[in-house]
Write an enzyme that holds these catalytic residues in place. Structure first.
Site, PDB file in Angstrom:
ATOM      1  N   TYR A   1      -1.505  -4.410   1.056  1.00 24.58           N
ATOM      2  CA  TYR A   1      -1.404  -4.559   2.509  1.00 24.58           C
ATOM      3  C   TYR A   1      -0.116  -3.933   3.050  1.00 24.58           C
ATOM      4  O   TYR A   1      -0.072  -3.479   4.188  1.00 24.58           O
ATOM      5  CB  TYR A   1      -1.417  -6.039   2.904  1.00 24.58           C
TER       6      TYR A   1
ATOM      7  N   LYS B   1      -6.843  -8.516 -11.922  1.00 27.06           N
ATOM      8  CA  LYS B   1      -7.744  -7.509 -12.512  1.00 27.06           C
ATOM      9  C   LYS B   1      -6.947  -6.812 -13.613  1.00 27.06           C
ATOM     10  O   LYS B   1      -6.758  -5.583 -13.602  1.00 27.06           O
ATOM     11  CB  LYS B   1      -8.221  -6.553 -11.401  1.00 27.06           C
TER      12      LYS B   1
ATOM     13  N   ASP C   1     -13.436 -10.321 -10.396  1.00 27.61           N
ATOM     14  CA  ASP C   1     -14.901 -10.193 -10.294  1.00 27.61           C
ATOM     15  C   ASP C   1     -15.575 -11.456 -10.822  1.00 27.61           C
ATOM     16  O   ASP C   1     -16.494 -12.002 -10.211  1.00 27.61           O
ATOM     17  CB  ASP C   1     -15.406  -8.919 -10.992  1.00 27.61           C
TER      18      ASP C   1
ATOM     19  N   ASP D   1      -7.582 -12.314   0.210  1.00 28.26           N
ATOM     20  CA  ASP D   1      -8.308 -12.103   1.466  1.00 28.26           C
ATOM     21  C   ASP D   1      -9.809 -12.208   1.216  1.00 28.26           C
ATOM     22  O   ASP D   1     -10.529 -12.911   1.918  1.00 28.26           O
ATOM     23  CB  ASP D   1      -7.956 -10.720   2.031  1.00 28.26           C
TER      24      ASP D   1
ATOM     25  N   ASP E   1     -12.513 -15.727   2.041  1.00 27.72           N
ATOM     26  CA  ASP E   1     -13.701 -15.709   2.911  1.00 27.72           C
ATOM     27  C   ASP E   1     -14.917 -16.233   2.141  1.00 27.72           C
ATOM     28  O   ASP E   1     -15.717 -17.006   2.666  1.00 27.72           O
ATOM     29  CB  ASP E   1     -14.013 -14.283   3.399  1.00 27.72           C
TER      30      ASP E   1
HETATM   31  C1  IPM Z   1      -7.122 -12.818   7.333  1.00 30.26           C
HETATM   32  C2  IPM Z   1      -7.596 -11.624   8.126  1.00 30.26           C
HETATM   33  C3  IPM Z   1      -6.466 -10.613   8.192  1.00 30.26           C
HETATM   34  C4  IPM Z   1      -6.172 -10.196   6.774  1.00 30.26           C
HETATM   35  C5  IPM Z   1      -6.734  -9.418   9.098  1.00 30.26           C
HETATM   36  C6  IPM Z   1      -7.027  -9.845  10.518  1.00 30.26           C
HETATM   37  C7  IPM Z   1      -5.600  -8.426   9.074  1.00 30.26           C
HETATM   38  O1  IPM Z   1      -8.742 -11.080   7.575  1.00 30.26           O
HETATM   39  O2  IPM Z   1      -6.200 -13.499   7.799  1.00 30.26           O
HETATM   40  O3  IPM Z   1      -7.672 -13.084   6.275  1.00 30.26           O
HETATM   41  O4  IPM Z   1      -6.820  -9.283   6.243  1.00 30.26           O
HETATM   42  O5  IPM Z   1      -5.264 -10.774   6.179  1.00 30.26           O
HETATM   43 MN    MN Z   2      -9.488 -12.182   5.842  1.00 25.61          MN
END
Ligand code: IPM
Ligand code: MN
Length: 356
Positions: free
Chosen positions: A141, A191, A223, A247, A251
């Site tokens: 990042y 990884k 993975d 990240d 999710d």
């Molecule tokens: C998160 C979001 C951010 C990230 C984006 C909005 C830059 O997806 O907080 O997980 O990738 O960290």
């Molecule tokens: Mn995210």
């Protein structure tokens, strides 16, 4: 207690959900007789439209001076064509970097009342209680990148991933410390079969763990981890991983519990910490007053716990959310006909009413 909270609503539903969380915090303030001062600052596409930059200097300065930051969400297709350096997402990335928020904590807990919303079978998801600890200001990042260059007769782009030993130590140490007050297990995800940064990560994690005799560390490839989250989520306690892997995995983990709309997060640094729901700005429903405010309200609970050491008040909010759900209130994202359909205001009120 007197505290200054900087509120950064951002874009899309950000305003609605941060308003909801502020109203819950006001109720808590009156219950405990605290003075909580709220001040509001722009960020994201909204700030870009007003001032030409996604993170105005005054927003970052105010965040740095605050006792805690409550953040909504940024982004939206409206700003898809904005130059990379000015994209709304740069606001949250700049805040993370500017505040030194090296750790993102994302708890994923299966709530009994919401098991049916999980994409997993109840028998698999029941009992899941994971804390994802994501490194937040390093890795790919924040590495060097190139949007476009000529290479071997064609065009290429690249992003560089790098991690230093102190960066890995710091985040792994936090995960190990946190695990002590949980089940005492940390899974470090990497990884290492392919990436040099991951091999350094794995070695450093093992070294760091030597100082934590009461915590058990194991390693997993990313993975495999994404698969284990789907087939055996209860095997995890704390997961610690890099910025990019965190990240993606957070999710995936968040959706397991039923609705991403319910998931809070805390970004912790040396001084001021920042709290935000993990969902995005949902431009499609912005302004309609129907967004699920619970992720942000639960982020406010994390704020009280981590920044103000106010465990009882944090628990008040978490219990009130459980009660609102148990009373049958459901926002559109988790609604089915046997329940009481609630908009953002009604859901927020249901939580407030359950704070004694
Ligand atoms: C998160 C979001 C951010 C990230 C984006 C909005 C830059 O997806 O907080 O997980 O990738 O960290
Ligand atoms: Mn995210």
């Amino acid at each position: 207690m007197t505290k200054n909270i900087v509120v950064i609503p951002g874009d899309g539903i950000g305003k609605e959900i941060t308003t909801a969380a502020v109203n819950v915090l006001k109720k808590i303030a009156s219950k405990y007789n605290w003075q909580l001062n709220f001040s509001y600052y722009d960020a994201g596409g909204t700030a870009y439209d007003k001032s030409g930059v996604p993170l105005p200097d005054e927003t970052l300065a105010a965040a740095k001076a605050a006792d805690a930051v409550l953040f909504g969400a940024v982004g939206g297709d409206k700003w898809d064509d904005v130059a990379p350096a000015l994209r709304p997402e740069k606001a949250i990335l700049g805040l993370r970097q500017g505040l030194g928020l090296y750790a993102n904590l994302r708890p994923v807990k299966a709530m009994e009342t919401l098991l049916e919303y999980s994409p997993l079978k109840p028998s698999i998801i029941r009992g899941t209680d994971i804390l994802i600890v994501r490194e937040l200001i390093g890795g790919i990042y924040f590495g060097e990148r190139c949007e476009s260059e000529e290479y071997k007769g064609t065009t290429r782009a690249w992003d560089l991933e790098n991690y230093s030993i102190p960066e890995v130590e710091r985040i792994v140490a936090l995960a190990l410390t946190t695990a002590r007050s949980r089940k005492g297990r940390v899974t470090s995800v990497d990884k290492a079969n392919v990436l040099a940064t991951s091999r350094l990560w794995r070695k450093t994690a093992a070294e760091t763990a030597k100082k934590y005799s009461n915590v058990q560390l194991d390693n997993m490839y990313v993975d495999n981890c994404s698969m284990q989250l789907a087939i055996n989520p209860t095997r995890f306690d704390v997961i610690v991983t890099s910025n990019l892997f965190g990240d993606i995995l957070s999710d995936e983990a968040a959706v397991l519990s039923g609705s991403i709309g319910l998931m809070p997060s805390a970004s912790i640094g040396e001084r001021t910490s920042l709290y935000e729901p993990i969902h995005g700005s949902a431009p499609d429903i912005a302004g309609k007053g129907i967004a699920n405010p619970l992720g942000t309200i639960l982020s406010a609970a994390m704020l009280l716990r981590h920044s103000f050491s106010a465990e009882a008040a944090a628990a008040d909010i978490e219990i009130a959310v459980q009660k609102a759900l148990a009373d049958g209130y459901r926002t559109a994202d988790i609604y089915s006909p046997e329940f009481k359909k609630a908009d953002t205001l009604q859901m927020t009120q249901a939580v407030i009413d359950n704070i004694g």
